[in-house]
Design a protein around this motif. Structure first.
Motif, PDB file in Angstrom:
ATOM      1  N   ILE A 190       0.513  -1.266  -0.012  1.00  0.00           N
ATOM      2  CA  ILE A 190      -0.229   0.002  -0.132  1.00  0.00           C
ATOM      3  C   ILE A 190       0.852   1.203   0.327  1.00  0.00           C
ATOM      4  CG2 ILE A 190      -1.620   1.361   1.497  1.00  0.00           C
ATOM      5  CD1 ILE A 190      -3.523  -1.377   1.703  1.00  0.00           C
ATOM      6  N   ALA A 191       1.612   1.180   0.700  1.00  0.00           N
ATOM      7  CA  ALA A 191       2.603   2.387   1.140  1.00  0.00           C
ATOM      8  C   ALA A 191       3.440   2.843  -0.894  1.00  0.00           C
ATOM      9  CB  ALA A 191       3.943   2.009   1.621  1.00  0.00           C
ATOM     10  N   PHE A 192       3.596   1.500  -1.103  1.00  0.00           N
ATOM     11  CA  PHE A 192       4.989   1.936  -2.929  1.00  0.00           C
ATOM     12  C   PHE A 192       3.250   2.282  -3.559  1.00  0.00           C
ATOM     13  CE2 PHE A 192       8.162  -0.870  -1.158  1.00  0.00           C
ATOM     14  CZ  PHE A 192       9.239   0.225  -1.725  1.00  0.00           C
ATOM     15  N   TYR A 193       1.850   1.516  -3.529  1.00  0.00           N
ATOM     16  CA  TYR A 193       1.238   2.321  -4.196  1.00  0.00           C
ATOM     17  C   TYR A 193       1.337   3.930  -4.168  1.00  0.00           C
ATOM     18  CZ  TYR A 193      -3.008   3.320  -6.246  1.00  0.00           C
ATOM     19  OH  TYR A 193      -4.390   3.913  -7.208  1.00  0.00           O
ATOM     20  N   TYR A 194       0.728   4.025  -3.330  1.00  0.00           N
ATOM     21  CA  TYR A 194       0.763   5.495  -2.474  1.00  0.00           C
ATOM     22  C   TYR A 194       2.298   6.410  -3.642  1.00  0.00           C
ATOM     23  CZ  TYR A 194      -4.300   4.939  -0.990  1.00  0.00           C
ATOM     24  OH  TYR A 194      -4.919   4.770  -1.244  1.00  0.00           O
ATOM     25  N   LEU A 195       3.139   5.694  -3.435  1.00  0.00           N
ATOM     26  CA  LEU A 195       4.398   6.705  -4.030  1.00  0.00           C
ATOM     27  C   LEU A 195       4.340   6.644  -5.311  1.00  0.00           C
ATOM     28  CD1 LEU A 195       7.354   4.946  -1.256  1.00  0.00           C
ATOM     29  CD2 LEU A 195       6.861   7.382  -1.521  1.00  0.00           C
ATOM     30  N   GLY A 196       4.558   5.300  -6.220  1.00  0.00           N
ATOM     31  CA  GLY A 196       4.386   4.945  -7.459  1.00  0.00           C
ATOM     32  C   GLY A 196       2.993   6.309  -7.805  1.00  0.00           C
ATOM     33  N   ALA A 197       1.428   6.125  -7.448  1.00  0.00           N
ATOM     34  CA  ALA A 197       0.491   6.419  -7.832  1.00  0.00           C
ATOM     35  C   ALA A 197       0.654   8.085  -7.798  1.00  0.00           C
ATOM     36  CB  ALA A 197      -0.558   6.355  -7.176  1.00  0.00           C
ATOM     37  N   VAL A 198       1.375   8.616  -6.584  1.00  0.00           N
ATOM     38  CA  VAL A 198       1.535   9.677  -6.035  1.00  0.00           C
ATOM     39  C   VAL A 198       3.059  11.165  -6.007  1.00  0.00           C
ATOM     40  CG1 VAL A 198       1.100  11.536  -4.030  1.00  0.00           C
ATOM     41  CG2 VAL A 198      -0.734  10.186  -4.507  1.00  0.00           C
ATOM     42  N   VAL A 199       3.639  10.088  -5.296  1.00  0.00           N
ATOM     43  CA  VAL A 199       4.690  11.316  -5.315  1.00  0.00           C
ATOM     44  C   VAL A 199       5.461  10.988  -6.870  1.00  0.00           C
ATOM     45  CG1 VAL A 199       6.858  11.002  -3.864  1.00  0.00           C
ATOM     46  CG2 VAL A 199       5.179  10.462  -2.863  1.00  0.00           C
ATOM     47  N   MET A 200       5.721   9.358  -7.020  1.00  0.00           N
ATOM     48  CA  MET A 200       6.092   9.674  -8.698  1.00  0.00           C
ATOM     49  C   MET A 200       5.843  11.012  -9.428  1.00  0.00           C
ATOM     50  SD  MET A 200       8.423   7.348  -8.488  1.00  0.00           S
ATOM     51  CE  MET A 200       8.619   6.710 -10.428  1.00  0.00           C
ATOM     52  N   PRO A 201       4.633  10.857  -9.629  1.00  0.00           N
ATOM     53  CA  PRO A 201       4.756  12.050 -11.408  1.00  0.00           C
ATOM     54  C   PRO A 201       4.277  13.340 -10.404  1.00  0.00           C
ATOM     55  CG  PRO A 201       2.461  10.076 -10.588  1.00  0.00           C
ATOM     56  CD  PRO A 201       3.930   9.953  -9.042  1.00  0.00           C
ATOM     57  N   VAL A 202       4.336  13.325  -9.152  1.00  0.00           N
ATOM     58  CA  VAL A 202       4.174  14.815  -8.774  1.00  0.00           C
ATOM     59  C   VAL A 202       5.891  15.212  -8.782  1.00  0.00           C
ATOM     60  CG1 VAL A 202       4.285  16.350  -6.770  1.00  0.00           C
ATOM     61  CG2 VAL A 202       2.818  15.113  -7.496  1.00  0.00           C
ATOM     62  N   GLY A 203       6.880  14.009  -7.862  1.00  0.00           N
ATOM     63  CA  GLY A 203       7.934  14.316  -8.377  1.00  0.00           C
ATOM     64  C   GLY A 203       8.615  14.261  -9.678  1.00  0.00           C
ATOM     65  N   ALA A 204       8.186  13.550 -10.406  1.00  0.00           N
ATOM     66  CA  ALA A 204       8.537  13.901 -11.411  1.00  0.00           C
ATOM     67  C   ALA A 204       8.273  15.280 -12.686  1.00  0.00           C
ATOM     68  CB  ALA A 204       8.106  12.898 -13.478  1.00  0.00           C
ATOM     69  N   TRP A 205       7.587  15.625 -12.086  1.00  0.00           N
ATOM     70  CA  TRP A 205       6.815  17.454 -12.682  1.00  0.00           C
ATOM     71  C   TRP A 205       8.174  18.868 -11.937  1.00  0.00           C
ATOM     72  CZ3 TRP A 205       3.908  18.845 -15.878  1.00  0.00           C
ATOM     73  CH2 TRP A 205       3.968  20.670 -16.202  1.00  0.00           C
ATOM     74  N   ILE A 206       7.879  18.159 -10.218  1.00  0.00           N
ATOM     75  CA  ILE A 206       8.827  18.576  -9.648  1.00  0.00           C
ATOM     76  C   ILE A 206      10.919  19.148 -10.596  1.00  0.00           C
ATOM     77  CG2 ILE A 206       9.773  19.364  -7.823  1.00  0.00           C
ATOM     78  CD1 ILE A 206       7.184  18.913  -6.321  1.00  0.00           C
ATOM     79  N   LEU A 207      10.623  17.982 -10.792  1.00  0.00           N
ATOM     80  CA  LEU A 207      11.983  17.692 -10.750  1.00  0.00           C
ATOM     81  C   LEU A 207      12.472  18.162 -12.457  1.00  0.00           C
ATOM     82  CD1 LEU A 207      14.984  16.373 -10.976  1.00  0.00           C
ATOM     83  CD2 LEU A 207      14.294  14.123 -11.881  1.00  0.00           C
ATOM     84  N   SER A 208      11.362  18.291 -13.561  1.00  0.00           N
ATOM     85  CA  SER A 208      11.295  18.682 -14.257  1.00  0.00           C
ATOM     86  C   SER A 208      11.431  20.275 -14.816  1.00  0.00           C
ATOM     87  CB  SER A 208       9.967  18.076 -15.462  1.00  0.00           C
ATOM     88  OG  SER A 208       9.294  18.836 -15.303  1.00  0.00           O
ATOM     89  N   LEU A 209      10.708  20.723 -13.818  1.00  0.00           N
ATOM     90  CA  LEU A 209      10.280  22.451 -13.759  1.00  0.00           C
ATOM     91  C   LEU A 209      11.946  23.275 -12.921  1.00  0.00           C
ATOM     92  CD1 LEU A 209       7.228  22.716 -11.857  1.00  0.00           C
ATOM     93  CD2 LEU A 209       7.737  23.052 -13.633  1.00  0.00           C
TER      94      LEU A 209
ATOM     95  N   ARG B  85      14.315  25.556 -14.783  1.00  0.00           N
ATOM     96  CA  ARG B  85      15.166  26.616 -14.528  1.00  0.00           C
ATOM     97  C   ARG B  85      17.079  26.483 -14.524  1.00  0.00           C
ATOM     98  NH1 ARG B  85      10.828  26.650  -9.688  1.00  0.00           N
ATOM     99  NH2 ARG B  85       9.049  27.518 -10.695  1.00  0.00           N
ATOM    100  N   ARG B  86      17.296  25.710 -14.274  1.00  0.00           N
ATOM    101  CA  ARG B  86      19.040  25.346 -14.100  1.00  0.00           C
ATOM    102  C   ARG B  86      19.280  25.188 -14.649  1.00  0.00           C
ATOM    103  NH1 ARG B  86      18.934  23.283  -7.302  1.00  0.00           N
ATOM    104  NH2 ARG B  86      17.230  25.310  -6.723  1.00  0.00           N
ATOM    105  N   VAL B  87      18.767  23.912 -15.452  1.00  0.00           N
ATOM    106  CA  VAL B  87      19.858  24.171 -16.934  1.00  0.00           C
ATOM    107  C   VAL B  87      19.468  24.565 -17.963  1.00  0.00           C
ATOM    108  CG1 VAL B  87      21.061  21.627 -18.162  1.00  0.00           C
ATOM    109  CG2 VAL B  87      20.131  21.754 -15.860  1.00  0.00           C
ATOM    110  N   ALA B  88      20.274  24.879 -18.875  1.00  0.00           N
ATOM    111  CA  ALA B  88      20.672  25.974 -19.873  1.00  0.00           C
ATOM    112  C   ALA B  88      20.005  25.357 -21.565  1.00  0.00           C
ATOM    113  CB  ALA B  88      21.988  26.935 -20.648  1.00  0.00           C
TER     114      ALA B  88
END
Length: 102
Positions: free
Chosen positions: A16-35, A39-42
């Motif tokens: 259940i913990a891994f489900y929420y990590l994959g379903a919520v944390v990974m997409p949000v984390g990928a979006w934040i990482l891309s932003l 911003r930082r890499v030309a």
């Protein structure tokens, strides 16, 4: 002691913990990482700007809308498949628990 000898399994809470990590944390984390990268890499910023410009100029609005809807649908389908995979794994663990209990 049962935990160390694998008599008691912790798989369902962990799944259940891994489900929420994959379903919520990974997409949000990928979006934040891309932003952050944009911003930082030309080079990433230039690629994002060029891609967005091509997306806006090369495609008519109908195709852009279709691409956005297709991406949204695929994202929802991936989330559904992620959910089904974990439901299957949890059901498998519950079947195992029921067989061991009797």
């Amino acid at each position: 002691m049962d935990l160390l000898t694998f008599e008691t399994l912790i798989s369902i809470p962990v799944l259940i913990a891994f489900y929420y990590l994959g379903a919520v944390v990974m997409p949000v984390g990928a979006w934040i990482l891309s932003l952050i990268l944009i911003r930082r890499v030309a080079l990433a910023r230039q690629a994002a700007e060029t891609g967005l410009e091509l997306f806006k100029t090369a495609l008519p609005w109908r195709w852009r809308l279709l691409m956005i809807l297709l991406f949204g649908g695929l994202f929802l389908f991936m989330e559904l498949m992620w959910r089904l995979m974990f439901e299957y794994l949890i059901a498998f663990m519950q079947i195992r628990d029921a067989l061991v209990a009797h």
